[in-house]
Enzyme design. Structure first.
Site, PDB file in Angstrom:
ATOM      1  N   ASN A   1      44.312   2.195 -17.827  1.00  0.00           N
ATOM      2  CA  ASN A   1      43.358   2.254 -16.723  1.00  0.00           C
ATOM      3  C   ASN A   1      43.216   3.714 -16.334  1.00  0.00           C
ATOM      4  O   ASN A   1      44.023   4.243 -15.565  1.00  0.00           O
ATOM      5  CB  ASN A   1      43.865   1.410 -15.555  1.00  0.00           C
ATOM      6  CG  ASN A   1      42.926   1.427 -14.350  1.00  0.00           C
ATOM      7  OD1 ASN A   1      41.956   2.176 -14.306  1.00  0.00           O
ATOM      8  ND2 ASN A   1      43.227   0.616 -13.358  1.00  0.00           N
TER       9      ASN A   1
ATOM     10  N   ARG B   1      34.387  12.753  -3.398  1.00  0.00           N
ATOM     11  CA  ARG B   1      32.984  12.364  -3.523  1.00  0.00           C
ATOM     12  C   ARG B   1      32.376  12.130  -2.148  1.00  0.00           C
ATOM     13  O   ARG B   1      33.040  11.654  -1.232  1.00  0.00           O
ATOM     14  CB  ARG B   1      32.859  11.102  -4.380  1.00  0.00           C
ATOM     15  CG  ARG B   1      33.026  11.359  -5.863  1.00  0.00           C
ATOM     16  CD  ARG B   1      33.101  10.071  -6.654  1.00  0.00           C
ATOM     17  NE  ARG B   1      34.472   9.661  -6.903  1.00  0.00           N
ATOM     18  CZ  ARG B   1      34.826   8.478  -7.374  1.00  0.00           C
ATOM     19  NH1 ARG B   1      33.910   7.561  -7.623  1.00  0.00           N
ATOM     20  NH2 ARG B   1      36.088   8.186  -7.583  1.00  0.00           N
TER      21      ARG B   1
ATOM     22  N   GLU C   1      44.503  -4.332 -11.004  1.00  0.00           N
ATOM     23  CA  GLU C   1      43.454  -4.297 -12.023  1.00  0.00           C
ATOM     24  C   GLU C   1      44.036  -4.478 -13.423  1.00  0.00           C
ATOM     25  O   GLU C   1      43.412  -5.115 -14.280  1.00  0.00           O
ATOM     26  CB  GLU C   1      42.708  -2.957 -11.937  1.00  0.00           C
ATOM     27  CG  GLU C   1      41.955  -2.764 -10.641  1.00  0.00           C
ATOM     28  CD  GLU C   1      41.609  -1.309 -10.382  1.00  0.00           C
ATOM     29  OE1 GLU C   1      40.419  -1.028 -10.147  1.00  0.00           O
ATOM     30  OE2 GLU C   1      42.513  -0.462 -10.400  1.00  0.00           O
TER      31      GLU C   1
END
Length: 403
Positions: A9, A242, A388
């Protein structure tokens, strides 16, 4: 001889890895027997890996910067001792962008990789890093099945109106639409809700994936109906580096008044903004900002919470009300002050926080979930650690082994 699945990942600043049994025993609850990550890539790289009982078996710091390719090469060698007695039978990968064609996990081959390469401009911070381990493994183990699992796939259940921008139809048909991201995390949380909170699973839930990348997702009956992220992983919430949502007119101003080209703007939006930019370059790490008494750090935290508050109101409106909120990912799972501030701002929705539970939730063991809302709260509030990698392992088994 037992078989194993390895999951990679690769994020914007980290490379997580896990080793799973190909046939998990019921008693293990599909637990990885080795899990770890190299974080701080490009800044201060640090590796730590541990077994299910928490024993640290791999640990290393690098004095200088370390890129994703170098990190992968190191890990491929480092995990070899842990494969003794096991045969590696498949590899699963998190891939951020699946575009309009990939709505479910797929076996990766050259044709698929070529199509995924065309999506790099939509996720330049992630897609190249996601695909690099695939190609590296193709070279050293060409017969090893590899599965790609997409962060966009979970959001394909969103209604068409939630996927469309108010742009000419030709652009929408060309793929300019809202995709949504962090789908593997949301898929995992949705899979856990029936065991944690039946009302939340069947009803209206907003999940907050708050990490270095951050987004929110509205679930109706455990299916995505709206996401804060859109065409790229830039949209929505303020993040580590971001900017989140931004008036497109700012980009025109930057080009006209500052003479910035596409690459300079890309760096600004992806790497120099968010918590890092608002804090005056102090840090993109929420832990550092919460511990700082600098005004810039406090402003960054306040803006972070403000953006979550606005998005929560919007998603609650889409759902027509709210039954539950779930905090997950690094900040969501570990930053009690952020959870407290968000819940305080959500009092108008009927959210009431249990302060003691909230303080204790940051120390949850892997796989544990905790309700942090007060008994009289109209909205249940949960901290549910995401996984995940486990979701990817499950998809990889199904596609390669039929299990």
């Amino acid at each position: 001889m037992s078989q194993a699945i390895v999951v990679f990942n690769a994020g914007s600043s980290s490379l997580k890895f896990s080793l799973f049994p190909a046939t998990p025993a019921p008693s293990t609850q599909d637990e990885a027997w080795l899990h770890g990550q190299i974080d701080g890539l490009g800044v201060h790289p640090h590796l730590q890996a541990h077994t299910p009982d928490g024993t640290v078996v791999l640990q290393r710091d690098w004095p200088g910067s370390l890129g994703h390719d170098e990190a992968l090469s190191f890990l491929l060698d480092a995990i070899q001792p842990f494969l003794q007695g096991h045969t590696l039978c498949a590899v699963g990968h998190r891939i951020v962008h699946g575009g309009t064609h990939f709505h479910a996990p797929v076996l990766l081959d050259d044709a698929v990789l070529a199509e995924l390469d065309t999506l790099v401009p939509l996720a330049p911070l992630h897609q190249p890093h996601n695909l690099a381990p695939v190609r590296a493994l193709q070279r050293v183990a060409p017969d090893l099945p590899q599965v790609g699992c997409f962060d966009t796939a979970f959001h394909t259940s969103c209604p068409p109106v939630a996927q469309r921008f108010a742009l000419p139809r030709a652009l929408h048909d060309a793929g300019v639409r809202r995709y949504g991201f962090h789908g593997l995390s949301y898929e995992y949380i949705a899979s856990q809700l029936p065991q944690v909170d039946v009302r939340a699973a069947q009803g209206r839930t907003v999940v907050m994936h708050l990490g270095n990348g951050a987004s929110m997702c509205a679930l109706q009956g455990a299916r995505s109906v709206a996401s804060s992220m859109g065409f790229t992983a830039l949209d929505g919430l303020m993040m580590g580096t971001r900017c989140g949502s931004l008036d497109a007119g700012v980009l025109l101003w930057l080009m006209d008044e500052r003479g910035m080209d596409a690459r300079a703007i890309e760096r600004l939006l992806y790497k120099d903004s968010g918590l890092l930019g608002v804090s005056g370059g102090l840090s993109s790490d929420m832990r550092t900002l919460l511990a700082s008494d600098r005004v810039e750090a406090q402003e960054a935290v306040a803006l972070y919470v403000h953006r979550i508050t606005r998005e929560l109101g919007a998603l609650a409106a889409v759902l027509g009300g709210l039954d539950a909120i779930v905090f997950t990912a690094g900040i969501g799972e570990h930053a009690a002050p952020i959870r407290a501030q968000v819940c305080a701002q959500a009092a108008w929705l009927g959210v009431r926080l249990d302060e003691a539970a909230n303080a204790g939730a940051s120390a949850l063991d892997d796989g544990q979930s905790l309700r942090i809302s007060a008994p009289d709260s109209a909205v249940a509030v949960w901290v549910i650690p995401t996984d995940e990698e486990r979701m990817i392992a499950q998809h990889t088994r199904r596609l390669t082994l039929g299990r």
